[in-house]
Scaffold this active site. Structure first.
Site, short mmCIF file in Angstrom:
data_model
loop_
_atom_site.label_atom_id
_atom_site.label_comp_id
_atom_site.label_asym_id
_atom_site.label_seq_id
_atom_site.Cartn_x
_atom_site.Cartn_y
_atom_site.Cartn_z
N LYS A 189 0.83 -1.20 0.00
CA LYS A 189 0.00 0.00 0.00
C LYS A 189 0.87 1.26 0.00
O LYS A 189 2.08 1.19 0.19
CB LYS A 189 -0.94 -0.02 1.21
CG LYS A 189 -1.89 -1.24 1.21
CD LYS A 189 -2.78 -1.27 -0.02
CE LYS A 189 -3.83 -2.36 0.02
NZ LYS A 189 -3.32 -3.70 -0.40
C1 LIG Z 1 -9.20 -3.44 -1.90
C2 LIG Z 1 -8.64 -4.12 -0.68
N1 LIG Z 1 -9.47 -4.43 0.32
C3 LIG Z 1 -9.03 -5.01 1.44
C4 LIG Z 1 -7.71 -5.31 1.62
C5 LIG Z 1 -7.29 -6.01 2.85
O1 LIG Z 1 -6.27 -5.41 3.52
P1 LIG Z 1 -5.24 -6.27 4.41
O2 LIG Z 1 -4.37 -7.04 3.48
O3 LIG Z 1 -4.51 -5.23 5.19
O4 LIG Z 1 -6.07 -7.16 5.28
C6 LIG Z 1 -6.80 -4.99 0.62
C7 LIG Z 1 -5.35 -5.24 0.77
O5 LIG Z 1 -4.76 -6.11 0.24
C8 LIG Z 1 -7.28 -4.39 -0.59
O6 LIG Z 1 -6.45 -4.08 -1.58
#
Ligand SMILES: Cc1ncc(COP(=O)(O)O)c(C=O)c1O
Length: 384
Positions: A189
């Protein structure tokens, strides 16, 4: 195989000051959730115009907890997009509710708000829009719909930290309306806490509930008081991770500016070949988008090979690419629940052909030139 240095699809930038800061935390005697988490929450809250913010160990549990705070569960429907990381809809299943997918707008690749209206039923309780690649969903139309149908909104802003809407950072209260906002700080990110996320909430009551869901439902009082009223989980962020986040947050503006410049370079180099080769480029948004990713859509009908073959050839040339994402409703778990090919043709077409090119702070203009030239050469060689 290329002898040139490899260009990865993405790479985090962790500066020496952050590494020193992390070492200090490691030596401090307190490494799990503590003062660094509080400081990180306060800094993200300030960025979000003073709204309550709580930090978690992922940008997945943030959405699950938002659903729980909103009281969404068994028998409820939640509208979302089939073009996202599967976390977006898994959390709906996790709380016992039913995901209702609607097709995308193929230009923005985000949920088509025109179709949301038609998908609302008496059981619809919420919508989870996703700002894919950091391009914000239209907040004015989103909240007009939410108000019209009395829906909660959980903005899946995992990819849009640093993006703006009408000049205001995503996460802040907007005139058009606002509700839960979920950020992810996964290493890919725009800023990272290694793993982690933040949930932006509406008031202190929700913030207290978020704290309970974050850690086993526990509420402490006095020197030795402890109570558990709700079923919480184990979702707290560590101080080590929060210290990384503080170092990253300090560089957000710089990182976003660099990503925008790199995206401009891609447009400069790819706009003409894209017309000739029918490559789909993203929306050229240089006011709102944080350029989390630069994604193209391959011209499937004009190629004599698969996307995997194009990726393999780019890989052999030392260029990393990615697929964000396969269509969620076509995963085996979701097919078992009744979805099938053809349900969301626009999303399926984009998901089959989407390709994420390298884009991250520290990438040089020469790297973008190499990626663009190599891509164009490979696609030209595969024209039918
Ligand atoms: C669009 C989206 N939603 C949710 C997530 C979930 O985040 P995390 O990987 O921090 O749980 C991500 C990250 O990969 C994402 O890109």
């Amino acid at each position: 195989m290329s002898t040139l240095p490899r260009i990865p699809m993405t790479r985090p930038t962790i500066d020496e000051a952050t590494i020193t800061g992390v070492a200090d935390v490691l030596r401090s005697g307190w490494i799990t959730s503590g003062p660094q988490v509080k400081a990180f929450e306060a800094a993200v809250s300030e960025y979000c115009g003073g709204r309550p913010v709580r930090a978690f160990n992922s940008g997945t549990c943030t959405m699950e907890i938002a659903l729980r705070i909103a009281g969404i569960g068994e028998g409820d429907e939640v509208i979302t997009t089939p073009l996202s990381w599967v976390a977006t809809s898994n959390v709906i299943l996790e709380v016992g509710a039913k995901p209702v997918f609607v097709d995308i707008d193929p230009m923005t690749r985000n949920i088509d708000l025109n179709r949301v209206q038609a998908a609302v039923t008496p059981r619809t309780r919420a919508v989870i829009p996703v700002d894919l690649a950091g391009l914000p969903v239209d907040r004015r139309r989103l909240y007009a719909l939410a108000q019209q149908h009395k829906l909660r909104v959980i903005e899946d802003a995992a990819q849009s930290f640093g993006a703006l809407w009408n000049g205001k950072p995503i996460g802040q209260r907007m005139e058009s309306g606002s509700d839960f906002v979920s950020f992810s700080f996964h290493p890919n990110k725009n800023i990272t806490t290694i793993e982690g996320g933040c949930l932006v909430l509406n008031d202190e009551r929700e913030a207290k509930l978020a704290e309970q869901y974050r850690l086993q439902g526990v509420v402490r009082s006095g020197m030795d008081g402890m109570e558990v009223e709700v079923l919480g989980g184990k979702f707290n962020l560590t101080d080590v991770a929060a210290r990384v986040g503080l170092g990253q947050l300090a560089r957000l503006q710089e990182f976003t500016a660099e990503r925008r410049d790199l995206a401009r370079t891609y447009f400069e180099l790819l706009s003409q070949p894209a017309q000739r080769l029918s490559i789909g480029l993203p929306v050229a948004d240089f006011s709102n988008c944080n350029w989390h990713m630069f994604q193209i859509v391959l011209p499937e009908a004009r190629l004599d090979c698969t996307r995997a073959q194009i990726m393999t050839e780019l890989d052999a040339a030392g260029i990393g690419t990615g697929v964000h994402y396969p269509a969620i409703h076509l995963f085996a778990l979701y097919r078992k629940l009744g979805w099938q090919p053809g349900d969301f043709p626009l999303a399926e077409q984009v998901c089959r052909n989407i390709l994420t090119l390298p884009l991250f702070p520290g990438l040089a203009r020469a790297d973008v030139e190499r990626v663009s030239n190599t891509l164009v050469a490979i696609l030209t060689a595969h024209l039918k």
